[in-house]
Design a protein around this motif. Sequence first.
Motif, PDB file in Angstrom:
ATOM      1  N   ALA A   1       0.842  -1.198   0.000  1.00 22.15           N
ATOM      2  CA  ALA A   1       0.000   0.000   0.000  1.00 22.15           C
ATOM      3  C   ALA A   1       0.873   1.243   0.000  1.00 22.15           C
ATOM      4  O   ALA A   1       1.806   1.355   0.797  1.00 22.15           O
ATOM      5  CB  ALA A   1      -0.918   0.000   1.219  1.00 22.15           C
ATOM      6  N   PHE A   2       0.561   2.154  -0.896  1.00 21.94           N
ATOM      7  CA  PHE A   2       1.224   3.448  -1.002  1.00 21.94           C
ATOM      8  C   PHE A   2       0.225   4.488  -0.504  1.00 21.94           C
ATOM      9  O   PHE A   2      -0.807   4.709  -1.135  1.00 21.94           O
ATOM     10  CB  PHE A   2       1.619   3.732  -2.454  1.00 21.94           C
ATOM     11  N   LEU A   3       0.518   5.118   0.628  1.00 16.99           N
ATOM     12  CA  LEU A   3      -0.457   5.961   1.299  1.00 16.99           C
ATOM     13  C   LEU A   3       0.059   7.374   1.542  1.00 16.99           C
ATOM     14  O   LEU A   3       1.178   7.557   2.038  1.00 16.99           O
ATOM     15  CB  LEU A   3      -0.806   5.352   2.668  1.00 16.99           C
ATOM     16  N   ASP A   4      -0.785   8.341   1.226  1.00 16.15           N
ATOM     17  CA  ASP A   4      -0.519   9.710   1.657  1.00 16.15           C
ATOM     18  C   ASP A   4      -0.801   9.756   3.161  1.00 16.15           C
ATOM     19  O   ASP A   4      -1.565   8.945   3.680  1.00 16.15           O
ATOM     20  CB  ASP A   4      -1.435  10.672   0.901  1.00 16.15           C
ATOM     21  N   ILE A   5      -0.194  10.666   3.871  1.00 15.12           N
ATOM     22  CA  ILE A   5      -0.425  10.743   5.311  1.00 15.12           C
ATOM     23  C   ILE A   5      -1.564  11.704   5.643  1.00 15.12           C
ATOM     24  O   ILE A   5      -2.477  11.367   6.374  1.00 15.12           O
ATOM     25  CB  ILE A   5       0.872  11.129   6.053  1.00 15.12           C
ATOM     26  N   LYS A   6      -1.519  12.916   5.103  1.00 18.89           N
ATOM     27  CA  LYS A   6      -2.556  13.914   5.405  1.00 18.89           C
ATOM     28  C   LYS A   6      -3.653  13.819   4.355  1.00 18.89           C
ATOM     29  O   LYS A   6      -3.442  14.177   3.206  1.00 18.89           O
ATOM     30  CB  LYS A   6      -1.953  15.318   5.414  1.00 18.89           C
ATOM     31  N   MET A   7      -4.815  13.318   4.792  1.00 16.31           N
ATOM     32  CA  MET A   7      -5.973  13.230   3.895  1.00 16.31           C
ATOM     33  C   MET A   7      -7.194  13.781   4.614  1.00 16.31           C
ATOM     34  O   MET A   7      -7.115  14.172   5.783  1.00 16.31           O
ATOM     35  CB  MET A   7      -6.173  11.787   3.437  1.00 16.31           C
ATOM     36  N   HIS A   8      -8.330  13.761   3.937  1.00 15.36           N
ATOM     37  CA  HIS A   8      -9.535  14.435   4.410  1.00 15.36           C
ATOM     38  C   HIS A   8      -9.976  14.073   5.822  1.00 15.36           C
ATOM     39  O   HIS A   8     -10.178  14.938   6.642  1.00 15.36           O
ATOM     40  CB  HIS A   8     -10.699  14.196   3.449  1.00 15.36           C
ATOM     41  N   HIS A   9     -10.154  12.810   6.116  1.00 12.32           N
ATOM     42  CA  HIS A   9     -10.701  12.502   7.423  1.00 12.32           C
ATOM     43  C   HIS A   9      -9.925  11.439   8.183  1.00 12.32           C
ATOM     44  O   HIS A   9      -9.420  11.699   9.250  1.00 12.32           O
ATOM     45  CB  HIS A   9     -12.195  12.141   7.324  1.00 12.32           C
ATOM     46  N   MET A  10      -9.780  10.255   7.679  1.00  9.22           N
ATOM     47  CA  MET A  10      -9.095   9.195   8.430  1.00  9.22           C
ATOM     48  C   MET A  10      -7.583   9.427   8.442  1.00  9.22           C
ATOM     49  O   MET A  10      -6.935   9.276   9.463  1.00  9.22           O
ATOM     50  CB  MET A  10      -9.410   7.828   7.817  1.00  9.22           C
ATOM     51  N   GLY A  11      -7.024   9.754   7.312  1.00 11.33           N
ATOM     52  CA  GLY A  11      -5.584   9.946   7.193  1.00 11.33           C
ATOM     53  C   GLY A  11      -4.858   8.632   6.961  1.00 11.33           C
ATOM     54  O   GLY A  11      -5.361   7.549   7.257  1.00 11.33           O
ATOM     55  N   GLY A  12      -3.669   8.747   6.424  1.00  9.62           N
ATOM     56  CA  GLY A  12      -2.885   7.571   6.061  1.00  9.62           C
ATOM     57  C   GLY A  12      -2.399   6.752   7.232  1.00  9.62           C
ATOM     58  O   GLY A  12      -2.270   5.532   7.126  1.00  9.62           O
ATOM     59  N   LEU A  13      -2.107   7.391   8.362  1.00  9.43           N
ATOM     60  CA  LEU A  13      -1.627   6.639   9.522  1.00  9.43           C
ATOM     61  C   LEU A  13      -2.722   5.714  10.060  1.00  9.43           C
ATOM     62  O   LEU A  13      -2.478   4.533  10.319  1.00  9.43           O
ATOM     63  CB  LEU A  13      -1.128   7.588  10.605  1.00  9.43           C
ATOM     64  N   ALA A  14      -3.937   6.235  10.200  1.00  2.00           N
ATOM     65  CA  ALA A  14      -5.051   5.411  10.681  1.00  2.00           C
ATOM     66  C   ALA A  14      -5.397   4.331   9.662  1.00  2.00           C
ATOM     67  O   ALA A  14      -5.687   3.185  10.035  1.00  2.00           O
ATOM     68  CB  ALA A  14      -6.267   6.282  10.970  1.00  2.00           C
ATOM     69  N   LEU A  15      -5.351   4.682   8.381  1.00  2.00           N
ATOM     70  CA  LEU A  15      -5.622   3.698   7.337  1.00  2.00           C
ATOM     71  C   LEU A  15      -4.589   2.577   7.382  1.00  2.00           C
ATOM     72  O   LEU A  15      -4.924   1.400   7.262  1.00  2.00           O
ATOM     73  CB  LEU A  15      -5.633   4.377   5.963  1.00  2.00           C
ATOM     74  N   ALA A  16      -3.337   2.936   7.581  1.00  2.00           N
ATOM     75  CA  ALA A  16      -2.272   1.931   7.664  1.00  2.00           C
ATOM     76  C   ALA A  16      -2.528   0.962   8.813  1.00  2.00           C
ATOM     77  O   ALA A  16      -2.326  -0.257   8.665  1.00  2.00           O
ATOM     78  CB  ALA A  16      -0.917   2.613   7.832  1.00  2.00           C
ATOM     79  N   GLU A  17      -2.964   1.473   9.948  1.00  2.00           N
ATOM     80  CA  GLU A  17      -3.276   0.604  11.092  1.00  2.00           C
ATOM     81  C   GLU A  17      -4.362  -0.402  10.733  1.00  2.00           C
ATOM     82  O   GLU A  17      -4.251  -1.594  11.054  1.00  2.00           O
ATOM     83  CB  GLU A  17      -3.732   1.429  12.292  1.00  2.00           C
ATOM     84  N   LYS A  18      -5.396   0.067  10.067  1.00  2.00           N
ATOM     85  CA  LYS A  18      -6.502  -0.813   9.682  1.00  2.00           C
ATOM     86  C   LYS A  18      -6.056  -1.845   8.646  1.00  2.00           C
ATOM     87  O   LYS A  18      -6.442  -3.012   8.714  1.00  2.00           O
ATOM     88  CB  LYS A  18      -7.678   0.003   9.174  1.00  2.00           C
ATOM     89  N   LEU A  19      -5.227  -1.422   7.700  1.00  2.00           N
ATOM     90  CA  LEU A  19      -4.721  -2.362   6.695  1.00  2.00           C
ATOM     91  C   LEU A  19      -3.876  -3.452   7.354  1.00  2.00           C
ATOM     92  O   LEU A  19      -3.972  -4.621   7.000  1.00  2.00           O
ATOM     93  CB  LEU A  19      -3.914  -1.621   5.627  1.00  2.00           C
TER      94      LEU A  19
END
Length: 117
Positions: free
Chosen positions: A51-69
Amino acid sequence: MMIALCVDDEYLLLNNLVREVKLLEGISEVVGFEDEDDALEWEKEHHVDIAFLDIKMHHMGGLALAEKLREHNPQIILVFCTGYKEFGYEAMQLHADAYLLKPVRAEKIKAELAMIQ
């Protein structure tokens, strides 16, 4: 062959990221999303290797998304692609595999992946 997930809330940056990831050897499919929730829903139904993720996004953000992934797939390779240097520590706390500053190019990604594989 790996399936790659790209998430960035900025349309042009997402398109650039998807284009660059498609240039990498060993990537069979690249799927891009502007919304973190949409990416997470897609990932629940599909196997994702990297997964290639931006960190600052609209609501959840990349850090929280990474945790869920990582909850769904502890083996997923996490690569943060961002314009913000200051989130490196948080990314490393999640045991991110790479942290790249935008603009991301295939050569940078390839060099980082070579160090973790």
